[in-house]
Design a protein around this motif. Structure first.
Motif, PDB file in Angstrom:
ATOM      1  N   LEU A 140       0.697  -1.375   0.013  1.00  0.00           N
ATOM      2  CA  LEU A 140      -0.054  -0.082  -0.024  1.00  0.00           C
ATOM      3  C   LEU A 140       0.775   1.392  -0.130  1.00  0.00           C
ATOM      4  O   LEU A 140       0.181   2.230  -0.739  1.00  0.00           O
ATOM      5  CB  LEU A 140      -0.795  -0.077   1.283  1.00  0.00           C
ATOM      6  CG  LEU A 140      -1.939  -1.012   1.188  1.00  0.00           C
ATOM      7  CD1 LEU A 140      -2.688  -0.997   2.476  1.00  0.00           C
ATOM      8  CD2 LEU A 140      -2.976  -0.830   0.007  1.00  0.00           C
ATOM      9  N   ARG A 141       2.026   1.161   0.560  1.00  0.00           N
ATOM     10  CA  ARG A 141       3.076   2.333   0.426  1.00  0.00           C
ATOM     11  C   ARG A 141       3.332   2.566  -0.825  1.00  0.00           C
ATOM     12  O   ARG A 141       3.717   3.877  -1.146  1.00  0.00           O
ATOM     13  CB  ARG A 141       4.148   2.107   1.215  1.00  0.00           C
ATOM     14  CG  ARG A 141       3.838   2.148   2.614  1.00  0.00           C
ATOM     15  CD  ARG A 141       5.348   2.044   3.518  1.00  0.00           C
ATOM     16  NE  ARG A 141       4.962   1.847   5.152  1.00  0.00           N
ATOM     17  CZ  ARG A 141       4.877   0.531   5.656  1.00  0.00           C
ATOM     18  NH1 ARG A 141       5.439  -0.367   5.008  1.00  0.00           N
ATOM     19  NH2 ARG A 141       4.873   0.503   7.098  1.00  0.00           N
ATOM     20  N   GLU A 142       3.356   1.599  -1.805  1.00  0.00           N
ATOM     21  CA  GLU A 142       4.077   1.707  -3.023  1.00  0.00           C
ATOM     22  C   GLU A 142       3.010   2.305  -3.972  1.00  0.00           C
ATOM     23  O   GLU A 142       3.177   2.671  -5.066  1.00  0.00           O
ATOM     24  CB  GLU A 142       4.597   0.473  -3.455  1.00  0.00           C
ATOM     25  CG  GLU A 142       6.068   0.191  -2.841  1.00  0.00           C
ATOM     26  CD  GLU A 142       7.120   1.028  -3.065  1.00  0.00           C
ATOM     27  OE1 GLU A 142       7.241   1.692  -4.126  1.00  0.00           O
ATOM     28  OE2 GLU A 142       8.198   0.848  -2.368  1.00  0.00           O
ATOM     29  N   TYR A 143       1.717   1.549  -3.985  1.00  0.00           N
ATOM     30  CA  TYR A 143       0.593   1.502  -4.948  1.00  0.00           C
ATOM     31  C   TYR A 143       0.030   2.835  -5.108  1.00  0.00           C
ATOM     32  O   TYR A 143      -0.153   3.545  -4.196  1.00  0.00           O
ATOM     33  CB  TYR A 143      -0.250   0.501  -4.339  1.00  0.00           C
ATOM     34  CG  TYR A 143      -1.315   0.370  -5.440  1.00  0.00           C
ATOM     35  CD1 TYR A 143      -1.080  -0.212  -6.760  1.00  0.00           C
ATOM     36  CD2 TYR A 143      -2.778   0.190  -5.263  1.00  0.00           C
ATOM     37  CE1 TYR A 143      -1.932  -0.742  -7.714  1.00  0.00           C
ATOM     38  CE2 TYR A 143      -3.486  -0.128  -5.935  1.00  0.00           C
ATOM     39  CZ  TYR A 143      -3.159  -0.721  -7.310  1.00  0.00           C
ATOM     40  OH  TYR A 143      -4.110  -0.717  -8.414  1.00  0.00           O
ATOM     41  N   ILE A 145      -6.587   0.897  10.515  1.00  0.00           N
ATOM     42  CA  ILE A 145      -6.356   2.146  11.160  1.00  0.00           C
ATOM     43  C   ILE A 145      -5.199   2.742  10.339  1.00  0.00           C
ATOM     44  O   ILE A 145      -5.321   3.981  10.113  1.00  0.00           O
ATOM     45  CB  ILE A 145      -5.864   1.987  12.646  1.00  0.00           C
ATOM     46  CG1 ILE A 145      -7.539   1.570  13.507  1.00  0.00           C
ATOM     47  CG2 ILE A 145      -5.352   3.254  13.235  1.00  0.00           C
ATOM     48  CD1 ILE A 145      -6.969   1.144  14.790  1.00  0.00           C
ATOM     49  N   TRP A 146      -4.213   1.923  10.318  1.00  0.00           N
ATOM     50  CA  TRP A 146      -3.017   2.564   9.158  1.00  0.00           C
ATOM     51  C   TRP A 146      -3.401   3.252   8.055  1.00  0.00           C
ATOM     52  O   TRP A 146      -3.055   4.264   7.439  1.00  0.00           O
ATOM     53  CB  TRP A 146      -2.056   1.500   9.044  1.00  0.00           C
ATOM     54  CG  TRP A 146      -0.631   1.997   8.517  1.00  0.00           C
ATOM     55  CD1 TRP A 146       0.498   2.714   8.957  1.00  0.00           C
ATOM     56  CD2 TRP A 146      -0.417   2.069   7.126  1.00  0.00           C
ATOM     57  NE1 TRP A 146       1.457   3.046   7.845  1.00  0.00           N
ATOM     58  CE2 TRP A 146       0.631   2.575   6.695  1.00  0.00           C
ATOM     59  CE3 TRP A 146      -1.151   1.509   5.980  1.00  0.00           C
ATOM     60  CZ2 TRP A 146       1.147   2.779   5.635  1.00  0.00           C
ATOM     61  CZ3 TRP A 146      -0.770   1.751   4.738  1.00  0.00           C
ATOM     62  CH2 TRP A 146       0.477   2.311   4.500  1.00  0.00           C
ATOM     63  N   THR A 147      -4.114   2.385   7.383  1.00  0.00           N
ATOM     64  CA  THR A 147      -4.835   2.457   6.112  1.00  0.00           C
ATOM     65  C   THR A 147      -5.557   3.856   6.040  1.00  0.00           C
ATOM     66  O   THR A 147      -5.512   4.771   5.214  1.00  0.00           O
ATOM     67  CB  THR A 147      -5.392   1.327   5.215  1.00  0.00           C
ATOM     68  OG1 THR A 147      -4.731   0.396   5.248  1.00  0.00           O
ATOM     69  CG2 THR A 147      -5.803   1.929   3.974  1.00  0.00           C
ATOM     70  N   LEU A 201      -7.230   3.838  -0.277  1.00  0.00           N
ATOM     71  CA  LEU A 201      -7.064   2.260  -0.431  1.00  0.00           C
ATOM     72  C   LEU A 201      -7.861   1.617   0.544  1.00  0.00           C
ATOM     73  O   LEU A 201      -7.443   0.304   0.569  1.00  0.00           O
ATOM     74  CB  LEU A 201      -5.681   2.115  -0.613  1.00  0.00           C
ATOM     75  CG  LEU A 201      -4.586   2.984  -1.933  1.00  0.00           C
ATOM     76  CD1 LEU A 201      -3.432   2.459  -1.668  1.00  0.00           C
ATOM     77  CD2 LEU A 201      -5.453   2.584  -3.210  1.00  0.00           C
ATOM     78  N   PHE A 202      -8.580   2.313   1.238  1.00  0.00           N
ATOM     79  CA  PHE A 202      -9.062   1.556   2.412  1.00  0.00           C
ATOM     80  C   PHE A 202     -10.169   0.120   2.021  1.00  0.00           C
ATOM     81  O   PHE A 202      -9.810  -0.960   2.685  1.00  0.00           O
ATOM     82  CB  PHE A 202     -10.071   2.254   3.035  1.00  0.00           C
ATOM     83  CG  PHE A 202     -10.379   1.541   4.620  1.00  0.00           C
ATOM     84  CD1 PHE A 202     -10.076   1.931   5.930  1.00  0.00           C
ATOM     85  CD2 PHE A 202     -12.074   0.857   4.626  1.00  0.00           C
ATOM     86  CE1 PHE A 202     -10.208   1.322   6.822  1.00  0.00           C
ATOM     87  CE2 PHE A 202     -12.188   0.591   5.805  1.00  0.00           C
ATOM     88  CZ  PHE A 202     -11.564   0.752   7.106  1.00  0.00           C
TER      89      PHE A 202
END
Length: 492
Positions: free
Chosen positions: A418-421, A460-462, A469-470
């Motif tokens: 998710l950090r990259e996308y 929570i992080w997302t 991107l949830f």
């Protein structure tokens, strides 16, 4: 003529997503595209019915209705196909069979009256002509590779689309590469043959007219095999078609050299693609050389994957252990690669020798074949004697799955991805099923499941870092549940 088209059941496999589909109230991931395409090639005056045993049962009433039964199957459906053939024979039905399973193993199915093998564009017309004259032969086979420019739109009206999570269409057949373990080039050739953009748009229009608004899988073994046609014809047509039509994101399969073409990645994303499956196979160069996977060699494969992810394409990956060159360190190396790459959906399988492949021919010469392949390359079995001791290979394989799908490493890998996308342009619409899936996952995974701490931590992080991107984070959580269920079935 009353024709019944039957799709045998798939076993519970990595790609069945059986445990994930329950969250969105779907019965199967994909419809039987081959049978639906064959149905469109049959005489229009024939009555046709489709029964996909993955979504509903075959009743005695329906079976009695049929004059002729068509069965299409993949190798992984072998056992279900045998049972289905036996049932049709017991009912006194004439059985016609085709598809990859029968193309490779037709001599092992004595209960079939007529085999229509290889590509139906070549072998179905002579069968139908002979059938009309009352002199149909037992086997119709051909090594010809037909032009698929006249292949009709699949007979979608026969399928209950609402029972499936995705739809599927095919743009091309064939692959320019020649991996030793792959049977694609043996069946479909090295030169990718493509449909016209007009054909593909007609297929999409047919789905759209029937109310379909969700994912569409381009089932090509390598969508980018013919880059020229893809760039100049199909992608511009898809981009134009998507304007004003919400939803319907696409996903497909491609080779890793996609990462070398920034323009192609941009065009794919703009045309509506948000996911691609890539055969990584192994981080070990000796293994890549052994299986002739030349397109993966001399690369930083992790960097390639991340480049594709940053372009807006989720990467699903295929991985293999069991090459002759594999050393005991390969299991740890596979784990490290999968975790670093952020490939969430990582299918790891033991190497199997499929019929018609160069691997099969080599192992047969060496006297190492032990049995037929199950067709399920993630069931922990192999059909030949490996160089590594079998018990060590199986234990190493189990150690990979145990690690990468344990809640801690799995959810960590989701965050890495998710950090990259980059958010896809054509995201699937949020409907009631996705809202229900979130509710069910909150209970099943967030309250009952052993992964509950990891589940809520990810959401929570997302929410705070990648809120757009949830929905994807929820989907990946559900996928993880499915993968762990598959591991449990293997005793892991």
């Amino acid at each position: 003529m009353k024709v019944l088209l039957l799709a045998p059941q798939y076993p519970d496999t990595f790609w069945s997503f059986k445990h994930a589909l329950k969250f969105i109230h779907k019965r199967a991931a994909l419809p039987p595209l081959g049978l639906l395409t064959v149905a469109a090639m049959l005489p229009p005056e024939w009555e046709k019915r489709l029964v996909d045993l993955n979504v509903r049962k075959l009743t005695e009433k329906t079976l009695r209705w049929a004059d002729l039964v068509f069965i299409g199957a993949m190798i992984v459906q072998r056992d279900s196909a045998r049972a289905l053939i036996a049932r049709c024979r017991a009912a006194g039905k004439t059985v016609v069979a085709g598809g990859p399973l029968f193309t490779s193993e037709h001599d092992q199915f004595p209960g079939v009256d007529h085999f229509v093998l290889n590509e139906a564009e070549v072998t179905l017309p002579p069968f139908l002509a002979d059938l009309a004259r009352g002199c149909a032969q037992p086997v119709y086979a051909s090594s010809d590779l037909p032009d698929i420019g006249a292949t009709p739109v699949p007979a979608w009206e026969l399928a209950d689309l609402d029972r499936y999570a995705s739809m599927s269409i095919q743009y091309s057949r064939g692959c320019p590469f020649d991996c030793e373990f792959c049977d694609v080039t043996a069946k479909f050739g090295h030169r990718p043959r493509v449909k016209s953009a007009v054909q593909i748009i007609a297929e999409l229009e047919a789905l759209y007219a029937r109310g379909w608004r969700r994912e569409v899988f381009f089932v090509d073994d390598n969508l980018i095999g013919n880059k020229r046609a893809l760039k100049t014809e199909l992608l511009p047509a898809l981009l134009a078609w998507h304007r004003g039509r919400p939803g319907m994101p696409f996903y497909t399969e491609a080779s890793i050299n996609l990462a070398d073409d920034d323009e192609l990645m941009r065009m794919l994303v703009e045309a509506g693609f948000d996911m691609v499956f890539i055969g990584i196979e192994t981080p070990d160069d000796a293994g890549l050389a052994e299986c002739a996977k030349k397109q993966n060699r001399n690369r930083d494969l992790v960097a390639d994957v991340k480049r594709i992810q940053r372009a807006g394409l989720q990467v699903q990956g295929g991985f293999i252990v069991g090459f002759d060159s594999d050393q005991p360190t390969i299991f740890r190396r596979q784990i490290e690669f999968i975790q670093r790459s952020g490939i969430v959906t990582a299918m790891v399988g033991l190497l199997n020798a499929l019929p018609d492949t160069k691997l099969y021919a080599r192992l047969k010469r060496e006297g190492r074949l032990l049995s037929q392949s199950s067709g399920n390359n993630a069931d922990g079995t192999t059909n030949f004697a490996p160089c590594m001791k079998m018990e060590a290979l199986r234990e190493g394989y189990r150690s990979i799955l145990k690690h990468i799908y344990a809640p801690g490493p799995y959810y960590q890998r989701v965050r890495t991805f998710l950090r990259e996308y980059q958010r896809p342009r054509f995201a699937a619409a949020t409907d009631w099923r996705r809202l229900v899936a979130f509710g069910l996952s909150s209970v099943r995974l967030g309250v009952i499941g052993r992964e509950r701490f990891h589940y809520w931590r990810l959401l929570i992080w997302t929410f705070f870092h990648r809120p757009a991107l949830f929905p994807m984070a929820v989907t990946f959580s559900i996928y993880g549940h499915h993968f762990r269920k598959c591991c449990e079935a293997l005793g892991i």
